[in-house]
Write a protein that holds these residues in place. Structure first.
Motif, PDB file in Angstrom:
ATOM      1  N   HIS A 166      -2.895  -8.035  -3.545  1.00  0.00           N
ATOM      2  CA  HIS A 166      -1.466  -8.184  -3.244  1.00  0.00           C
ATOM      3  C   HIS A 166      -0.657  -7.371  -4.264  1.00  0.00           C
ATOM      4  N   CYS A 167      -0.234  -6.182  -3.848  1.00  0.00           N
ATOM      5  CA  CYS A 167       0.506  -5.292  -4.772  1.00  0.00           C
ATOM      6  C   CYS A 167       1.989  -5.243  -4.439  1.00  0.00           C
ATOM      7  N   ALA A 168       2.411  -5.921  -3.383  1.00  0.00           N
ATOM      8  CA  ALA A 168       3.829  -5.856  -3.008  1.00  0.00           C
ATOM      9  C   ALA A 168       4.628  -6.814  -3.873  1.00  0.00           C
ATOM     10  N   GLY A 198       2.613  -1.970   4.409  1.00  0.00           N
ATOM     11  CA  GLY A 198       3.836  -1.636   3.691  1.00  0.00           C
ATOM     12  C   GLY A 198       4.990  -2.269   4.440  1.00  0.00           C
ATOM     13  N   TYR A 199       6.179  -1.870   4.037  1.00  0.00           N
ATOM     14  CA  TYR A 199       7.331  -2.415   4.752  1.00  0.00           C
ATOM     15  C   TYR A 199       8.220  -1.252   5.197  1.00  0.00           C
ATOM     16  N   ARG A 200       9.171  -0.844   4.352  1.00  0.00           N
ATOM     17  CA  ARG A 200      10.088   0.224   4.791  1.00  0.00           C
ATOM     18  C   ARG A 200       9.372   1.561   4.960  1.00  0.00           C
ATOM     19  N   ARG A 201       8.373   1.850   4.122  1.00  0.00           N
ATOM     20  CA  ARG A 201       7.684   3.147   4.200  1.00  0.00           C
ATOM     21  C   ARG A 201       6.356   3.062   4.953  1.00  0.00           C
ATOM     22  N   ALA A 202       6.114   1.977   5.663  1.00  0.00           N
ATOM     23  CA  ALA A 202       4.765   1.761   6.224  1.00  0.00           C
ATOM     24  C   ALA A 202       4.354   2.821   7.240  1.00  0.00           C
ATOM     25  N   ALA A 207       0.817  -1.223   0.000  1.00  0.00           N
ATOM     26  CA  ALA A 207       0.000   0.000   0.000  1.00  0.00           C
ATOM     27  C   ALA A 207       0.848   1.269   0.000  1.00  0.00           C
ATOM     28  N   THR A 208       2.156   1.125   0.216  1.00  0.00           N
ATOM     29  CA  THR A 208       3.044   2.287   0.137  1.00  0.00           C
ATOM     30  C   THR A 208       3.619   2.456  -1.268  1.00  0.00           C
ATOM     31  N   GLY A 209       3.373   1.498  -2.150  1.00  0.00           N
ATOM     32  CA  GLY A 209       3.981   1.528  -3.486  1.00  0.00           C
ATOM     33  C   GLY A 209       3.100   2.230  -4.509  1.00  0.00           C
ATOM     34  N   LEU A 210       3.591   2.293  -5.724  1.00  0.00           N
ATOM     35  CA  LEU A 210       2.918   3.034  -6.803  1.00  0.00           C
ATOM     36  C   LEU A 210       1.500   2.519  -7.036  1.00  0.00           C
ATOM     37  N   LEU A 211       1.344   1.240  -7.242  1.00  0.00           N
ATOM     38  CA  LEU A 211       0.016   0.677  -7.506  1.00  0.00           C
ATOM     39  C   LEU A 211      -0.798   0.570  -6.217  1.00  0.00           C
ATOM     40  N   GLY A 212      -0.166   0.101  -5.150  1.00  0.00           N
ATOM     41  CA  GLY A 212      -0.892  -0.140  -3.899  1.00  0.00           C
ATOM     42  C   GLY A 212      -1.537   1.133  -3.348  1.00  0.00           C
ATOM     43  N   ILE A 266       3.690  -1.738 -18.236  1.00  0.00           N
ATOM     44  CA  ILE A 266       4.365  -0.622 -17.544  1.00  0.00           C
ATOM     45  C   ILE A 266       3.338   0.341 -16.910  1.00  0.00           C
ATOM     46  N   LEU A 267       3.560   0.658 -15.629  1.00  0.00           N
ATOM     47  CA  LEU A 267       2.598   1.466 -14.871  1.00  0.00           C
ATOM     48  C   LEU A 267       3.116   2.876 -14.619  1.00  0.00           C
ATOM     49  N   TYR A 268       2.174   3.802 -14.486  1.00  0.00           N
ATOM     50  CA  TYR A 268       2.514   5.156 -14.038  1.00  0.00           C
ATOM     51  C   TYR A 268       1.332   5.692 -13.250  1.00  0.00           C
ATOM     52  N   CYS A 288       4.466  -4.858   7.824  1.00  0.00           N
ATOM     53  CA  CYS A 288       4.490  -6.329   7.862  1.00  0.00           C
ATOM     54  C   CYS A 288       5.445  -6.824   6.793  1.00  0.00           C
ATOM     55  N   ASN A 289       6.431  -7.615   7.228  1.00  0.00           N
ATOM     56  CA  ASN A 289       7.347  -8.215   6.260  1.00  0.00           C
ATOM     57  C   ASN A 289       6.670  -9.447   5.666  1.00  0.00           C
ATOM     58  N   LEU A 290       6.321  -9.359   4.406  1.00  0.00           N
ATOM     59  CA  LEU A 290       5.543 -10.446   3.795  1.00  0.00           C
ATOM     60  C   LEU A 290       6.340 -11.727   3.624  1.00  0.00           C
ATOM     61  N   THR A 291       7.657 -11.642   3.782  1.00  0.00           N
ATOM     62  CA  THR A 291       8.437 -12.875   3.676  1.00  0.00           C
ATOM     63  C   THR A 291       8.416 -13.653   5.006  1.00  0.00           C
TER      64      THR A 291
HETATM   65  N1  LIG Z   1       5.598  -0.431 -11.848  1.00  0.00           N
HETATM   66  C1  LIG Z   1       5.431  -1.038 -13.015  1.00  0.00           C
HETATM   67  O1  LIG Z   1       5.737  -0.494 -14.099  1.00  0.00           O
HETATM   68  C2  LIG Z   1       4.844  -2.429 -13.068  1.00  0.00           C
HETATM   69  C3  LIG Z   1       4.666  -3.045 -14.297  1.00  0.00           C
HETATM   70  C4  LIG Z   1       4.098  -4.311 -14.367  1.00  0.00           C
HETATM   71  C5  LIG Z   1       3.720  -4.954 -13.201  1.00  0.00           C
HETATM   72  N2  LIG Z   1       3.917  -4.340 -12.015  1.00  0.00           N
HETATM   73  C6  LIG Z   1       3.478  -5.085 -10.816  1.00  0.00           C
HETATM   74  O2  LIG Z   1       2.561  -4.314 -10.074  1.00  0.00           O
HETATM   75  C7  LIG Z   1       2.720  -4.603  -8.674  1.00  0.00           C
HETATM   76  C8  LIG Z   1       2.941  -3.299  -7.925  1.00  0.00           C
HETATM   77  O3  LIG Z   1       4.153  -2.690  -8.394  1.00  0.00           O
HETATM   78  P1  LIG Z   1       4.554  -1.219  -7.965  1.00  0.00           P
HETATM   79  O4  LIG Z   1       5.067  -0.537  -9.166  1.00  0.00           O
HETATM   80  O5  LIG Z   1       3.463  -0.587  -7.171  1.00  0.00           O
HETATM   81  O6  LIG Z   1       5.790  -1.538  -7.003  1.00  0.00           O
HETATM   82  P2  LIG Z   1       6.537  -0.541  -6.012  1.00  0.00           P
HETATM   83  O7  LIG Z   1       6.078   0.857  -6.184  1.00  0.00           O
HETATM   84  O8  LIG Z   1       7.996  -0.846  -6.162  1.00  0.00           O
HETATM   85  O9  LIG Z   1       6.038  -1.019  -4.566  1.00  0.00           O
HETATM   86  C9  LIG Z   1       6.493  -2.219  -4.019  1.00  0.00           C
HETATM   87  C10 LIG Z   1       5.757  -2.430  -2.711  1.00  0.00           C
HETATM   88  O10 LIG Z   1       6.190  -3.664  -2.138  1.00  0.00           O
HETATM   89  C11 LIG Z   1       6.428  -3.444  -0.739  1.00  0.00           C
HETATM   90  N3  LIG Z   1       7.401  -4.409  -0.240  1.00  0.00           N
HETATM   91  C12 LIG Z   1       8.671  -4.617  -0.678  1.00  0.00           C
HETATM   92  N4  LIG Z   1       9.264  -5.570   0.051  1.00  0.00           N
HETATM   93  C13 LIG Z   1       8.347  -5.996   0.990  1.00  0.00           C
HETATM   94  C14 LIG Z   1       8.363  -6.948   2.035  1.00  0.00           C
HETATM   95  N5  LIG Z   1       9.417  -7.725   2.281  1.00  0.00           N
HETATM   96  N6  LIG Z   1       7.249  -7.070   2.794  1.00  0.00           N
HETATM   97  C15 LIG Z   1       6.158  -6.304   2.563  1.00  0.00           C
HETATM   98  N7  LIG Z   1       6.071  -5.405   1.582  1.00  0.00           N
HETATM   99  C16 LIG Z   1       7.164  -5.231   0.796  1.00  0.00           C
HETATM  100  C17 LIG Z   1       6.951  -2.029  -0.685  1.00  0.00           C
HETATM  101  O11 LIG Z   1       6.826  -1.533   0.639  1.00  0.00           O
HETATM  102  P3  LIG Z   1       7.832  -0.396   1.225  1.00  0.00           P
HETATM  103  O12 LIG Z   1       8.122   0.559   0.103  1.00  0.00           O
HETATM  104  O13 LIG Z   1       7.050   0.210   2.347  1.00  0.00           O
HETATM  105  O14 LIG Z   1       9.069  -1.127   1.690  1.00  0.00           O
HETATM  106  C18 LIG Z   1       6.011  -1.337  -1.671  1.00  0.00           C
HETATM  107  O15 LIG Z   1       4.800  -1.010  -1.048  1.00  0.00           O
HETATM  108  C19 LIG Z   1       3.885  -5.589  -8.576  1.00  0.00           C
HETATM  109  O16 LIG Z   1       3.377  -6.890  -8.568  1.00  0.00           O
HETATM  110  C20 LIG Z   1       4.651  -5.350  -9.867  1.00  0.00           C
HETATM  111  O17 LIG Z   1       5.409  -6.463 -10.291  1.00  0.00           O
HETATM  112  C21 LIG Z   1       4.452  -3.098 -11.907  1.00  0.00           C
END
Ligand SMILES: NC(=O)c1ccc[n+]([C@@H]2O[C@H](COP(=O)([O-])OP(=O)(O)OC[C@H]3O[C@@H](n4cnc5c(N)ncnc54)[C@H](OP(=O)(O)O)[C@@H]3O)[C@@H](O)[C@H]2O)c1
Length: 274
Positions: free
Chosen positions: A81-83, A48-52, A25-30, A122-124, A59-62
């Protein structure tokens, strides 16, 4: 009020009865997914994890036990599940860490919930920093103004707006609550095909900035990192046949909405410091 129940811990505050857990939820899509559910009568818990902190649950999802505890506590109807580690070059360099998050943690969640997978290109969207997305990072090249600057012009891409993806996720979740056959693999994508060079030109146009300094690069430089597809088109008919597709917001409009804070930020800095 239909669709709501009152929580017993906050008097007079309506809590929607449908609960969604949004990972990443801290990431681009989430971030977009969390907002979409929250604005549409869902009770959303974001992790989230580092930015939660301070807004989301850390929560560390691993850590399988931690994941199970969150699910047991919150009892979500749906998990989005967006992480993930989304950068192909990082996945190639840190394969084990990427496998733990992208494969094993996803497996744990899928076992708890039963999965529908939505694949996207590719997302934006609204970014905290322009380099958060491979689309918005082009802003730096557009901004270089007078300096000529080469931009990749070989690979066909379909830039996809996270707010559109978030709507698809919510529609899928709502349908899934009524129809358990919503499972397996789905695709969703923006419809405008363009190279990064073409995206950069549209970004310049969206802000009335010059694009004559942008040079289309028609050959891939050697050693350009992990291999990417030449054409990232996805076949999206499954989603459309189920009436779950979303008409994408035009790239020029959505990219302007995503990047305008950086325009004003720059002007503000110029006004204050120069
Ligand atoms: N961005 C793209 O262009 C793109 C393209 C195709 C598919 N996707 C897919 O879309 C989904 C979302 O991507 P996104 O761009 O939103 O990614 P993102 O901005 O890089 O965000 C990644 C997220 O994963 C979390 N995360 C990382 N390690 C973690 C851990 N160990 N435990 C819990 N959370 C963890 C991060 O949390 P913290 O930051 O808080 O650590 C962050 O919220 C992914 O499945 C990606 O593969 C993205």
């Amino acid at each position: 009020m239909p669709g709501y129940e009152y929580g017993d811990y906050e008097e007079n505050v309506a809590i929607p009865y449908r609960r969604v857990l949004v990972t990443g939820a801290t990431g681009l899509l989430g971030r977009a997914v969390y907002k979409e559910f929250q604005n549409n009568a869902w009770h959303a818990l974001g992790c989230g994890y580092r930015r939660a902190q301070p807004r989301f649950l850390r929560c560390n999802l691993t850590d399988e036990d931690a994941v199970r505890a969150v699910i047991q506590d919150f009892q979500p109807h749906v998990i989005v599940h967006c992480a993930a580690e989304r950068r192909p070059d990082v996945v190639e360099q840190h394969t084990e860490a990427a496998l733990n998050l992208n494969v094993h943690a996803s497996g744990t969640l899928a076992k708890e919930a039963g999965a529908a997978v939505l694949r996207v290109p590719i997302l934006y969207g609204e970014v905290e920093r322009v380099d958060e997305s491979a689309v918005t990072v082009l802003w730096d090249k557009v901004q270089e103004g007078a300096e000529s600057c080469s931009v990749e012009h070989c690979q066909q891409r379909f830039p996809t707006y996270v707010n559109d993806v978030a709507r698809v996720c919510r529609q899928m979740a709502e349908r899934r609550l009524q129809d358990p056959s919503i499972r397996g693999i789905f695709h969703y994508s923006g419809k405008e095909q363009m190279t990064k060079y073409e995206m950069a030109c549209v970004i310049a146009d969206a802000f009335n900035l010059p694009s004559s300094h942008l040079i289309p690069m028609t050959e891939q430089p050697a050693g350009a990192g992990a291999q990417r597809p030449q054409n990232a088109r996805l076949e999206c008919s499954r989603l459309e046949l189920l009436g779950l597709g979303v008409e994408p917001i035009p790239f020029k409009t959505a990219v302007r909405d995503s990047l305008w804070p950086f325009l004003y930020d720059k002007r503000w800095r110029q006004t204050v410091f120069h």
